[in-house]
Design an enzyme around this catalytic site. Structure first.
Site, PDB file in Angstrom:
ATOM      1  CG  ASN A  12     -24.471  -4.750  17.939  1.00  0.00           C
ATOM      2  OD1 ASN A  12     -24.082  -4.204  18.523  1.00  0.00           O
ATOM      3  ND2 ASN A  12     -25.543  -4.385  19.257  1.00  0.00           N
ATOM      4  CG  HIS A  15     -19.500  -8.454  19.160  1.00  0.00           C
ATOM      5  ND1 HIS A  15     -18.085  -8.110  20.897  1.00  0.00           N
ATOM      6  CD2 HIS A  15     -20.341  -8.066  19.889  1.00  0.00           C
ATOM      7  CE1 HIS A  15     -19.550  -8.547  21.744  1.00  0.00           C
ATOM      8  NE2 HIS A  15     -20.609  -8.331  21.092  1.00  0.00           N
ATOM      9  CG  HIS A  48     -24.231  -1.408  24.297  1.00  0.00           C
ATOM     10  ND1 HIS A  48     -24.853  -2.791  25.087  1.00  0.00           N
ATOM     11  CD2 HIS A  48     -24.299  -0.678  25.482  1.00  0.00           C
ATOM     12  CE1 HIS A  48     -24.675  -2.664  25.995  1.00  0.00           C
ATOM     13  NE2 HIS A  48     -24.453  -1.111  26.652  1.00  0.00           N
ATOM     14  NE  ARG A  50     -21.163  -3.378  28.883  1.00  0.00           N
ATOM     15  CZ  ARG A  50     -21.830  -4.520  28.561  1.00  0.00           C
ATOM     16  NH1 ARG A  50     -22.741  -5.186  27.606  1.00  0.00           N
ATOM     17  NH2 ARG A  50     -22.558  -4.923  29.401  1.00  0.00           N
ATOM     18  NE  ARG A  54     -17.882  -5.273  28.236  1.00  0.00           N
ATOM     19  CZ  ARG A  54     -18.705  -5.729  29.451  1.00  0.00           C
ATOM     20  NH1 ARG A  54     -18.727  -7.189  28.704  1.00  0.00           N
ATOM     21  NH2 ARG A  54     -18.804  -5.701  30.233  1.00  0.00           N
ATOM     22  CD  GLU A  75     -28.386  -2.443  21.667  1.00  0.00           C
ATOM     23  OE1 GLU A  75     -28.519  -2.715  20.983  1.00  0.00           O
ATOM     24  OE2 GLU A  75     -27.048  -2.670  22.361  1.00  0.00           O
ATOM     25  CB  THR A 106     -27.379  -6.546  27.351  1.00  0.00           C
ATOM     26  OG1 THR A 106     -26.173  -6.324  26.938  1.00  0.00           O
ATOM     27  CG2 THR A 106     -28.591  -5.318  28.187  1.00  0.00           C
ATOM     28  CD  GLU A 156     -33.030  -4.468  20.728  1.00  0.00           C
ATOM     29  OE1 GLU A 156     -33.260  -3.422  20.194  1.00  0.00           O
ATOM     30  OE2 GLU A 156     -33.167  -5.639  20.122  1.00  0.00           O
ATOM     31  CG  HIS A 199     -28.928 -10.853  23.372  1.00  0.00           C
ATOM     32  ND1 HIS A 199     -28.809 -11.730  24.596  1.00  0.00           N
ATOM     33  CD2 HIS A 199     -28.294 -10.080  23.903  1.00  0.00           C
ATOM     34  CE1 HIS A 199     -27.647 -11.474  24.614  1.00  0.00           C
ATOM     35  NE2 HIS A 199     -27.036 -10.073  24.710  1.00  0.00           N
TER      36      HIS A 199
END
Ligand code: PXP
Length: 249
Positions: A12, A15, A48, A50, A54, A75, A106, A156, A199
């Protein structure tokens, strides 16, 4: 118990975009991170998008679809806006996740039983458009039954509670959650679902999750991107891959 198979690693890269966005320029480029992840042995890239954008943005999604060779897992929250975006962008997979504007990440799985009337038509439309639809849920037999009934291909399992308990040194609690994750992976597989997990996974806590034989994929972001600051992205991915393989062996 089914035969253990290779466990895929989805990276992922959100970030990387979070750091890029802090200065508003193009650096560090999430696309470069995705190419590096591929070179380091990742099996997929997760993003993801969002509601508040962000981290990754709409234009990142376009670029990734055009440039990244690995399967892309988008996502998204269960909203009409995101459904429309997902239907217009041909990613390999779409993972529907819960999303609250005020949360940092999340928090917890999607309550597909409660949200059945919202999620079921989305699963239908996305599946009909050729996406492999995944639902990010807690390791709960009811959620698994509803996910199967909705026709999701994948679930998931949210590993956040396990990760938090392990980090806090609450070993008995971490073991109990791990047992629920293993049981959910078994039940989900028996129901014909492909089971993934993710996660809060780190070098320290990934082993027992990776050892669950029914799991097909782990999606890991924050820890790997953070660790990349110290040891580099390729090294962080290689180490995670190694720990996963070791746990499976
Ligand atoms: N899987 C899903 C469905 C997620 O929403 C996230 C976080 O965006 C992750 C995996 C990765 O979690 P982490 O960044 O804590 O590794």
């Amino acid at each position: 118990m089914s035969t253990p198979h290779k466990l895929r690693l989805g990276i992922n890269i959100d970030h990387v975009a979070t750091i890029r966005n802090a200065r508003g320029g193009p650096h560090p480029d999430p696309l470069r991170a995705a190419h590096m992840a591929a070179k380091a042995g990742a099996d997929g890239i997760t993003l993801h998008l969002r509601e508040d954008r962000r981290h990754i943005r709409d234009e990142d999604l376009e670029t990734f679809i055009a440039e990244v060779k690995l399967p892309i897992n988008l996502e998204m929250a269960a909203t009409e806006e995101m459904l429309d975006i997902a239907l217009r962008h041909p990613t390999h997979a779409v993972c529907i996740v819960p999303e609250k504007r005020e949360e940092r990440t999340t928090e917890g799985g999607l309550d597909v039983a409660r949200l059945h009337n919202v999620i079921a038509p989305m699963v239908r439309q996305l599946t009909a458009a050729g996406r492999r639809v995944s639902l990010f849920i807690e390791p709960d037999p009811i959620q698994l039954a509803v996910a199967e009934a909705m026709g999701a291909a994948v679930v998931e399992l949210h590993t956040g509670a396990y990760a938090e308990a392990a980090l806090a040194g609450h070993h008995a609690e971490a073991q109990a959650i791990l047992a629920r994750l293993a049981e959910a992976a078994r039940i989900g597989t028996a129901r014909g679902l492909e089971v993934h997990a993710g996660h809060g996974l780190t070098f320290d806590n990934v082993g027992p999750v990776a050892a669950i034989p029914e799991l097909h994929e782990l999606n890991i972001g924050h820890f790997i991107i953070g660790e990349a600051i110290f040891i580099g992205l390729e090294a962080a991915i290689c180490r995670m891959r190694h720990l996963m393989d070791e746990a499976r062996a």
